[in-house]
Design a protein around this motif. Sequence first.
Motif, PDB file in Angstrom:
ATOM      1  N   LYS A 159       0.740  -1.049  -0.005  1.00  0.00           N
ATOM      2  CA  LYS A 159      -0.121   0.005   0.114  1.00  0.00           C
ATOM      3  C   LYS A 159       1.019   1.131   0.084  1.00  0.00           C
ATOM      4  O   LYS A 159       2.188   1.198   0.247  1.00  0.00           O
ATOM      5  CB  LYS A 159      -0.864   0.040   1.281  1.00  0.00           C
ATOM      6  CG  LYS A 159      -0.189   0.057   2.715  1.00  0.00           C
ATOM      7  CD  LYS A 159      -1.191  -0.160   3.666  1.00  0.00           C
ATOM      8  CE  LYS A 159      -0.219  -0.170   4.953  1.00  0.00           C
ATOM      9  NZ  LYS A 159       0.325  -1.454   5.237  1.00  0.00           N
ATOM     10  N   GLN A 160       0.106   2.440  -0.422  1.00  0.00           N
ATOM     11  CA  GLN A 160       1.009   3.618  -0.437  1.00  0.00           C
ATOM     12  C   GLN A 160       0.484   4.316   0.729  1.00  0.00           C
ATOM     13  O   GLN A 160      -0.665   4.460   1.028  1.00  0.00           O
ATOM     14  CB  GLN A 160       0.731   4.243  -1.753  1.00  0.00           C
ATOM     15  CG  GLN A 160       1.432   5.531  -2.289  1.00  0.00           C
ATOM     16  CD  GLN A 160       1.452   5.695  -3.621  1.00  0.00           C
ATOM     17  OE1 GLN A 160       0.465   5.493  -4.078  1.00  0.00           O
ATOM     18  NE2 GLN A 160       2.567   5.916  -4.131  1.00  0.00           N
TER      19      GLN A 160
ATOM     20  N   TYR B  79       6.633  -7.171  -2.849  1.00  0.00           N
ATOM     21  CA  TYR B  79       5.368  -6.455  -3.341  1.00  0.00           C
ATOM     22  C   TYR B  79       5.015  -5.325  -2.479  1.00  0.00           C
ATOM     23  O   TYR B  79       4.690  -4.245  -3.003  1.00  0.00           O
ATOM     24  CB  TYR B  79       4.360  -7.433  -3.473  1.00  0.00           C
ATOM     25  CG  TYR B  79       3.102  -7.138  -4.622  1.00  0.00           C
ATOM     26  CD1 TYR B  79       3.395  -7.555  -5.806  1.00  0.00           C
ATOM     27  CD2 TYR B  79       1.853  -6.556  -4.151  1.00  0.00           C
ATOM     28  CE1 TYR B  79       2.620  -7.118  -6.719  1.00  0.00           C
ATOM     29  CE2 TYR B  79       1.264  -6.000  -5.149  1.00  0.00           C
ATOM     30  CZ  TYR B  79       1.575  -6.426  -6.442  1.00  0.00           C
ATOM     31  OH  TYR B  79       0.490  -6.182  -7.225  1.00  0.00           O
ATOM     32  N   ALA B  80       5.333  -5.388  -1.293  1.00  0.00           N
ATOM     33  CA  ALA B  80       4.770  -4.171  -0.293  1.00  0.00           C
ATOM     34  C   ALA B  80       5.995  -3.089  -0.567  1.00  0.00           C
ATOM     35  O   ALA B  80       5.501  -1.907  -0.544  1.00  0.00           O
ATOM     36  CB  ALA B  80       5.233  -4.686   1.180  1.00  0.00           C
ATOM     37  N   ALA B  83       4.909  -1.509  -3.830  1.00  0.00           N
ATOM     38  CA  ALA B  83       3.396  -0.793  -3.602  1.00  0.00           C
ATOM     39  C   ALA B  83       3.766   0.611  -3.088  1.00  0.00           C
ATOM     40  O   ALA B  83       3.037   1.465  -3.246  1.00  0.00           O
ATOM     41  CB  ALA B  83       2.510  -1.576  -2.726  1.00  0.00           C
ATOM     42  N   ARG B  84       4.773   0.835  -2.296  1.00  0.00           N
ATOM     43  CA  ARG B  84       4.896   2.003  -1.867  1.00  0.00           C
ATOM     44  C   ARG B  84       5.088   3.101  -2.747  1.00  0.00           C
ATOM     45  O   ARG B  84       4.774   4.459  -2.642  1.00  0.00           O
ATOM     46  CB  ARG B  84       6.290   2.182  -1.023  1.00  0.00           C
ATOM     47  CG  ARG B  84       6.374   1.551   0.426  1.00  0.00           C
ATOM     48  CD  ARG B  84       7.641   1.526   1.025  1.00  0.00           C
ATOM     49  NE  ARG B  84       8.055   2.719   1.729  1.00  0.00           N
ATOM     50  CZ  ARG B  84       7.951   3.372   2.984  1.00  0.00           C
ATOM     51  NH1 ARG B  84       7.408   2.289   3.756  1.00  0.00           N
ATOM     52  NH2 ARG B  84       8.298   4.334   3.140  1.00  0.00           N
ATOM     53  N   PHE B  85       5.790   2.718  -3.908  1.00  0.00           N
ATOM     54  CA  PHE B  85       5.785   3.647  -5.112  1.00  0.00           C
ATOM     55  C   PHE B  85       4.838   3.473  -6.130  1.00  0.00           C
ATOM     56  O   PHE B  85       4.178   4.265  -6.465  1.00  0.00           O
ATOM     57  CB  PHE B  85       7.129   3.469  -5.800  1.00  0.00           C
ATOM     58  CG  PHE B  85       8.231   3.716  -4.680  1.00  0.00           C
ATOM     59  CD1 PHE B  85       8.704   5.199  -4.314  1.00  0.00           C
ATOM     60  CD2 PHE B  85       8.807   2.798  -4.059  1.00  0.00           C
ATOM     61  CE1 PHE B  85       9.589   5.367  -3.332  1.00  0.00           C
ATOM     62  CE2 PHE B  85       9.928   2.679  -3.177  1.00  0.00           C
ATOM     63  CZ  PHE B  85      10.213   4.097  -2.962  1.00  0.00           C
ATOM     64  N   GLY B  86       4.457   2.195  -6.246  1.00  0.00           N
ATOM     65  CA  GLY B  86       3.448   1.754  -7.403  1.00  0.00           C
ATOM     66  C   GLY B  86       2.000   2.143  -7.085  1.00  0.00           C
ATOM     67  O   GLY B  86       1.219   2.247  -7.891  1.00  0.00           O
ATOM     68  N   GLY B  87       1.572   2.263  -5.809  1.00  0.00           N
ATOM     69  CA  GLY B  87       0.301   2.589  -5.288  1.00  0.00           C
ATOM     70  C   GLY B  87      -0.762   1.596  -6.098  1.00  0.00           C
ATOM     71  O   GLY B  87      -0.702   0.682  -6.221  1.00  0.00           O
ATOM     72  N   LEU B  91      -2.194  -2.222  -6.910  1.00  0.00           N
ATOM     73  CA  LEU B  91      -3.452  -2.647  -6.375  1.00  0.00           C
ATOM     74  C   LEU B  91      -4.478  -3.404  -7.264  1.00  0.00           C
ATOM     75  O   LEU B  91      -4.911  -4.340  -6.960  1.00  0.00           O
ATOM     76  CB  LEU B  91      -4.066  -1.403  -5.663  1.00  0.00           C
ATOM     77  CG  LEU B  91      -5.508  -1.527  -4.858  1.00  0.00           C
ATOM     78  CD1 LEU B  91      -5.165  -2.336  -3.573  1.00  0.00           C
ATOM     79  CD2 LEU B  91      -6.081  -0.564  -4.928  1.00  0.00           C
ATOM     80  N   ASN B  99      -1.573 -10.602  -3.611  1.00  0.00           N
ATOM     81  CA  ASN B  99      -1.060 -10.005  -2.479  1.00  0.00           C
ATOM     82  C   ASN B  99      -2.012  -9.742  -1.235  1.00  0.00           C
ATOM     83  O   ASN B  99      -1.423 -10.150  -0.136  1.00  0.00           O
ATOM     84  CB  ASN B  99      -0.216  -8.722  -3.044  1.00  0.00           C
ATOM     85  CG  ASN B  99       0.108  -7.862  -1.866  1.00  0.00           C
ATOM     86  OD1 ASN B  99      -0.369  -6.997  -1.351  1.00  0.00           O
ATOM     87  ND2 ASN B  99       1.066  -8.494  -1.089  1.00  0.00           N
TER      88      ASN B  99
END
Lengths: 349, 149
Positions: A159-160, B79-80, B83-87, B91, B99
């Motif tokens: 998540k972001q 993956y986490a 996701a921090r950058f890919g958002g 998702l 995930n």
Amino acid sequence: MPQTMKKCGEGSFELSNPVRIASAACAAGPFEKRGLLKEAFDLAFDDPYLGEKTWEKAEGSLARRIAAKLLEKSGLAPADVDFFFAGDLERQCMASTLGLLPYEIPYFGLYGACSTFTEGLILASALLDGGFGRRAGVITTSHFSTAEREYRTPLIYGKQRQPSAQHTVTGGGAVLLTALPAPEGVPYAAVTRFRVGRMRDMGITDAGNMGAAMAPAAAETLTGFLEDFGKTGDDYDLILTGDLGEVGHRILKELTHGMGFPLEGVLDDCGRLLYKEEQDAHAGGSGAGCSSLVFASSVLPRLLRGELGKVLFASTGALLSATSLLQGESIPGICHVVEVEAFSGKERA
Amino acid sequence: MKLSLSREEYARKVAGITPASPLARDMLFAFLTGGGICLLGQLFLEFYLSLGLSEELSGSLTSVSLIALGAVFSLTGLYAKLARFGGAGTLLPITGFSNSMISAAVEFKSEGLVSGLGANAFRIAGPVIVYGISAGILYGAVYWLSSRL
């Protein structure tokens, strides 16, 4: 009525005798170990599980090891401590239970979210000043992984997060307070005054901006304390809030300024002191262990070294649960403050 | 000292101070990450088709491959990080679904295989299934009714 009324002004209190902070201990996790205060921790762990099988047991182990370190540094046995106040962020404060279970010290479990450490300092000081015991311990912990599990999403879920979000500290701190006089000539720090905070709900519903939820309570507690004792920011070397983080810290500066108490020069926040910029902890640290970790590793040593004379220490809490958030309730904030003063140890002589 | 600000005034102050998410950057990263995962899917599809498999089977195998890859990336924690950058880019594709299930399964294993893992595996993915099926039923009903007219 007692012989001396300790209440001062509209809602603050002055102890009859300063309650001495005899010792402190702290421990931190791997992320904190890479941060700004890494040299100052008594214990720092590379394994976030601390050798345990579950995150909850890991936080319990963290509390247990901090308590053990505190007793070791104080040179005391568990039976020498009259009370222990402990708190964390887990449901029903299980980390505190697991942490203090082995010691059989009379125990109070506290919940004040991230304000718990100052809450404990106040309660312990008041009991000791009231003559109910000789020594009392206060400990709070938090763990990034137990908090993520409780309030947010599974750890490896991608998540972001928004820039105003805070990072729950893996770590905690403890202090041992005593009503016994200090050995002569040895510098010490003591709790002298406090103010119990009132909850303030300004309608913030965004759990990713808890600094904004807590800042109003911090502003009211700090200005209330200063007003009750006729003080200003200039009377203190440092006014340190619990874990407002970068965003809440900036809001607090504006709020207190608007209330006639410009604190820009002395105000700082524990959440801003733990992590380096490149660690990408967004608005900074938070969690019940944040303010106790900073107090034990940084504030108290600086008081004892004479770098700080008088400090206002104000842990802040966002009073929410995973359920209240989902139900759309707003997040009330709370903030308690204690005045801690350094003494040279020669005053009494 | 009581704060003399209304909730509305305070909300305006907070909005003025709180930094906004960097939307342009977030959207660019989401586009690149999400697009990258879809490109990978396309490569899988072309590969299966080149083996002479039917279009339907190749499509299913592509989904299965992405789900498996999503699971491996989840378990290694990559993956986490992505996701921090890919958002939203991480998702939305089927790898995000993978995930969400893997992360919940790993997370709640400590509460036991039945009441922990079993009860919570769909904790995040559950709503997608509930409303996905509901939307499917609604669409089917509308389709059936309109075909009778």
